[in-house]
Design a protein around this motif. Structure first.
Motif, PDB file in Angstrom:
ATOM      1  N   ALA A 628       0.839  -1.193   0.000  1.00 47.90           N
ATOM      2  CA  ALA A 628       0.000   0.000   0.000  1.00 47.90           C
ATOM      3  C   ALA A 628       0.876   1.246   0.000  1.00 47.90           C
ATOM      4  O   ALA A 628       1.997   1.247   0.500  1.00 47.90           O
ATOM      5  N   LEU A 651      -4.891   6.496  -1.865  1.00 48.67           N
ATOM      6  CA  LEU A 651      -4.382   5.245  -1.304  1.00 48.67           C
ATOM      7  C   LEU A 651      -4.474   4.172  -2.376  1.00 48.67           C
ATOM      8  O   LEU A 651      -5.541   3.943  -2.958  1.00 48.67           O
ATOM      9  N   GLY A 654      -4.702  -0.859  -0.996  1.00 45.93           N
ATOM     10  CA  GLY A 654      -5.292  -1.060   0.319  1.00 45.93           C
ATOM     11  C   GLY A 654      -6.048  -2.374   0.414  1.00 45.93           C
ATOM     12  O   GLY A 654      -6.751  -2.761  -0.515  1.00 45.93           O
ATOM     13  N   GLU A 655      -5.928  -3.079   1.555  1.00 46.13           N
ATOM     14  CA  GLU A 655      -6.617  -4.344   1.781  1.00 46.13           C
ATOM     15  C   GLU A 655      -7.299  -4.307   3.148  1.00 46.13           C
ATOM     16  O   GLU A 655      -6.644  -4.140   4.173  1.00 46.13           O
ATOM     17  N   VAL A 657      -9.224  -2.102   4.724  1.00 48.13           N
ATOM     18  CA  VAL A 657      -8.843  -0.877   5.438  1.00 48.13           C
ATOM     19  C   VAL A 657     -10.064  -0.291   6.134  1.00 48.13           C
ATOM     20  O   VAL A 657     -11.114  -0.106   5.512  1.00 48.13           O
ATOM     21  N   VAL A 660      -7.338   5.320   8.124  1.00 51.76           N
ATOM     22  CA  VAL A 660      -6.071   5.749   7.534  1.00 51.76           C
ATOM     23  C   VAL A 660      -5.564   6.955   8.321  1.00 51.76           C
ATOM     24  O   VAL A 660      -6.060   8.069   8.137  1.00 51.76           O
ATOM     25  N   SER A 716     -11.205  -2.378   0.313  1.00 53.37           N
ATOM     26  CA  SER A 716      -9.951  -2.668  -0.390  1.00 53.37           C
ATOM     27  C   SER A 716      -9.921  -1.923  -1.715  1.00 53.37           C
ATOM     28  O   SER A 716     -10.935  -1.405  -2.191  1.00 53.37           O
ATOM     29  N   HIS A 718      -8.208   1.062  -4.312  1.00 57.54           N
ATOM     30  CA  HIS A 718      -7.540   2.356  -4.282  1.00 57.54           C
ATOM     31  C   HIS A 718      -8.587   3.460  -4.423  1.00 57.54           C
ATOM     32  O   HIS A 718      -9.701   3.236  -4.913  1.00 57.54           O
ATOM     33  N   VAL A 743      -2.263   2.158   7.483  1.00 56.24           N
ATOM     34  CA  VAL A 743      -3.629   1.671   7.303  1.00 56.24           C
ATOM     35  C   VAL A 743      -3.963   0.805   8.500  1.00 56.24           C
ATOM     36  O   VAL A 743      -3.118   0.040   8.991  1.00 56.24           O
ATOM     37  N   GLN A 745      -6.689  -2.007  10.075  1.00 55.91           N
ATOM     38  CA  GLN A 745      -7.704  -2.988   9.743  1.00 55.91           C
ATOM     39  C   GLN A 745      -8.715  -3.110  10.884  1.00 55.91           C
ATOM     40  O   GLN A 745      -8.473  -2.615  11.989  1.00 55.91           O
ATOM     41  N   VAL A 753       2.621   2.556   5.634  1.00 61.25           N
ATOM     42  CA  VAL A 753       2.635   2.624   4.170  1.00 61.25           C
ATOM     43  C   VAL A 753       3.600   3.719   3.746  1.00 61.25           C
ATOM     44  O   VAL A 753       3.937   4.611   4.537  1.00 61.25           O
TER      45      VAL A 753
END
Length: 763
Positions: A628, A651, A654-655, A657, A660, A716, A718, A743, A745, A753
């Motif tokens: 990311a 971003l 991203g996974e 997320v 931020v 997830s 961008h 990021v 979770q 990042v």
């Protein structure tokens, strides 16, 4: 041939018989030499220890005594010396370690404290300093050790009580800052805050809602709920891990709805029953709680109250239930007496006696014709007829003797007493070294029917302590200094005097009473007394005894000089002091006068300080490198002075997320930040995004956190996280860069990042 073998065999046997005693004698000689060497080594080390002890080098003295004891463990003198020196050596090491600790040399201080603990395992101050130094080292390294878990209880107890839980707390809720501005019904405000944090909100059936205008910026969930409660005159309490209950704030509702908990506190450092009562009275007065019961037999306190009241009670009990400081006092009493006597001259006769004496004898003779005879008679008296014939032979003279003396006497007396006493802070301690001397206080007679019986006279006696008597009350201050209230009495029987037919002792006394404040190990002179007596006497004939040189033939001169010096000294050593930490001295917000309510610090998403000069490098995730990134769009901007422009923070990669947090730095000389708005990335699924930011007006650094509601899940892909609006203030080229980013979770896992930088050209 056989005879030869026999001779050889006899020779070998003879050699064995001769060599065996020789080997034994040589072995005994070596053993004797080894024993002698060990004894000499032990004696040498012991003498060295005595010398070092006299110089107050207690650590080196202990090492020397240890060598002597190792050389001869059966020597009682060596064992006594090392036992006596153990405390002083450990105290000296603790003092040296404290100096190293204060100088910042924590590793070396820890080694010295551990050495002190090995020398004297009973030293509580050494153990305390070891723990304190380890904590200080952990703080310097930036982390602390794990806390030990508490035991669950007795296995014989009912399992239901073992499964009983503590007070309900909100868990697994979002800690992301909340920004909210609305004017709505109170219930709507609570519901909105709850949705942002993923918390269910229930209301009391008697709750009456009213319109409320609220504006919140960058607050946590707990702070938002407390602010809404204060504005609406309500209170809330957790019902489950993600549910709260709201009701009107009044005493009746609080008594009806607030949960209570019960906790028992066991105290381990009580020294007097009044201390337990003092703690109970303090809890009742400060926490406004009446359900506090003390159990003196168990040295325990049982309290029932709200969770916050019990938490505060636990803190207060922990503050008070601490081992009392202790101190060891070394007293040094040194008395030196010296008497010098000079006697020189001739003691002439001082009297003469003349006495009249009778003549010793007188005689007469007669003769006759018929016979011859002789007779004699003697007389011992003096008659009147002889007075006229007195001469020198009738008198005797007696003259006293004369003595010639040349004498010099010099006597020295040294008395050293070194009593030692250990006392608890604020408690009086006494030490008495000497004798108990009887003194008559009165005489009484028994009587029967008004007739005195002289044979039944009774004398009453009172015993007083004669010797070294010390009364001391110490007070140990938090900084390690000691205030001592001392009464030191040194007395002895000087002489006896007959009073009423009874020989009463005359007590010589030296007494010091005062209060002083000393440092650990500091030597203080309590009092000193120098007494000098100079006595001269001359015996001889008047006039002649005044003539120079000739006076020694007609007189005798006696000169006596007596010097007595007494010194009292005191040396305190702290063996345990009060162990305070930063939390004990910190003020705590406990709510209002009507209710006790604790406010807990929020958890921070970004723990480190902002990096104002470089872009942070992303950390590796479990299973591979982080992909990311936060990019600034557009990559290059050219504007005129005074105009405004927008910069998007995108971003990518991203996974899952949920939030931020990021940091943006810009040049304050040429750019001014006007506005920060949400992007579409975190708003997916029509979720309300909480956006909070804080700008440093001096450095041009702004911290931004954008987050989704707690139970909304992550997203997830961008997209734009936030949009920054700037105004160009000066001509030139000015940088804008993402200096830090991460990021978060839904499980609160934080991954750093990478960032980016652009240049803004202002014309």
């Amino acid at each position: 041939m056989l005879n030869v073998q026999s001779d050889v065999g006899k020779t070998c046997v003879l050699r064995k018989l001769v060599l065996t005693p020789l080997i034994a004698l040589v072995a005994l000689g070596f053993l004797s030499l080894a024993a002698t060497a060990a004894a000499e080594s032990g004696q040498s080390a012991f003498k060295e220890g005595r010398s070092l002890e006299a110089q107050q080098k207690y650590e080196a003295a202990y090492d020397a005594y240890q060598k002597a004891y190792d050389a001869n463990p059966k020597n009682t003198e060596y064992r006594t010396a090392i036992t006596r020196m153990r405390f002083l050596a450990a105290a000296a090491k603790v003092h040296r370690g404290t100096l190293l600790q204060q100088a910042g040399d924590l590793e070396e201080a820890l080694k010295v404290f551990e050495e002190a603990s090995r020398i004297d395992p009973s030293s509580a101050i050494a153990t305390q300093q070891i723990n304190n130094t380890r904590i200080m080292i952990q703080k310097v390294l930036g982390h602390s050790g794990p806390r030990d878990s508490l035991p669950s209880g007795d296995s014989d107890m009912n399992p239901d009580i073992l499964d009983a839980q503590g007070p309900v707390k909100l868990i697994n809720v979002s800690n992301a800052p909340i920004t909210l501005k609305l004017t709505e019904d109170t219930k709507m405000v609570y519901d909105t805050v709850g949705k942002l944090a993923g918390v269910n909100v229930l209301f009391d059936p008697d709750f009456t809602s009213r319109r409320l205008s609220i504006e919140l910026t960058g607050v946590t969930l707990t702070e938002a709920l407390d602010l809404v409660a204060a504005e609406s005159k309500t209170f809330w309490k957790p019902m489950t891990a993600n549910t709260i209950f709201v009701a009107a704030d009044n005493p009746a509702k609080r008594k009806e709805l607030e949960e209570n908990v019960v906790k028992t506190f066991y105290l381990s450092n009580l020294t007097a029953p009044t201390e337990l009562q003092d703690i109970v009275n303090t809890l009742r007065a400060v926490l406004d709680v009446n359900r506090v019961q003390q159990l003196l037999s168990q040295e325990a306190i049982v309290i029932r109250g709200t969770p916050d009241q019990v938490l505060l009670a636990e803190k207060m009990v922990n503050d008070f239930d601490r081992a009392s400081p202790e101190v060891v006092i070394d007293f040094a009493l040194m008395q030196v007496s010296r008497d010098t006597v000079h006697t020189l001259g001739i003691s002439p006769p001082t009297s003469a006696t003349v006495q009249l004496q009778a003549n010793t004898s007188s005689s007469s003779s007669s003769s006759s014709s018929s016979s011859s005879s002789s007779s004699s008679s003697s007389s011992t008296g003096i008659n009147l007829n002889t007075l006229a014939n007195l001469n020198a032979t009738d008198f005797t003279a007696t003259i006293s003797s004369a003595n010639a003396t040349a004498l010099f006497t010099d006597s020295n007396t040294k008395i050293i007493q070194n009593p030692q006493i250990r006392s608890v802070d604020g408690q009086k301690a006494s030490i008495k070294i000497g004798d108990r001397v009887p003194i008559a206080t009165g005489t009484s007679s028994s009587a029967v029917s008004g007739v005195s019986l002289t044979g039944l006279n009774t004398t009453q006696f009172q015993y007083i302590d004669v010797g070294v008597n010390v009364d001391i009350t110490p007070h140990i201050h938090p900084d390690g200094e000691i205030t001592l209230k001392i009464s030191l009495d040194v007395s002895s029987v000087a002489s006896y005097q007959s009073i009423g037919g009874i020989n009463e002792p005359v007590i010589g006394q030296r007494k010091v009473e005062h209060e002083i404040r000393l440092k650990d190990g500091e030597v203080s002179l309590l009092g000193g007394m120098l007494e000098q007596d100079d006595t001269q006497s001359l015996t001889g004939y008047p006039g002649l005894s005044q003539i120079p040189i000739l006076k020694y033939f007609f007189s005798q001169k006696n000169k006596e000089i007596s010097n007595t010096e007494v010194v009292f000294a005191v040396i305190p050593h702290v063996v345990r002091r009060r162990d305070f930490d930063e939390f004990n001295r910190r003020a705590i917000d406990v709510g209002t006068a009507n209710s006790v309510h604790l406010r807990h610090a929020p958890k921070q998403l970004l723990q480190s300080e902002p990096d104002k000069t470089s872009v942070t490098t992303p950390t590796a995730k479990a299973g591979g490198e982080a992909t990311a990134a936060l990019d600034l769009d557009p990559s290059g901007i050219s504007v005129s002075k005074g105009s405004t422009f927008m910069v998007n923070v995108d971003l990518s990669g991203g996974e899952n997320v949920q939030a931020v947090p990021l940091q943006v730095a810009f040049d304050k000389q040429g750019l001014e930040l006007l506005n920060i708005s949400n992007g579409e990335f975190l708003s997916q699924g029509n979720q309300i995004v909480a956006l909070v930011h804080r700008e440093n007006e001096v450095t041009g650094v702004v911290d931004i956190t954008a987050s989704r509601p707690t139970n909304s899940g992550g997203v997830s892909g961008h997209g734009v996280v936030t949009t920054l609006t700037f105004q160009a203030k000066a001509v030139g080229r000015f940088p804008v860069k993402v200096t830090k980013g991460a990021v978060v979770q839904p499980d609160q896992h934080v991954t750093a990042v990478s960032g980016s930088e652009i240049s803004v050209s202002v014309q």
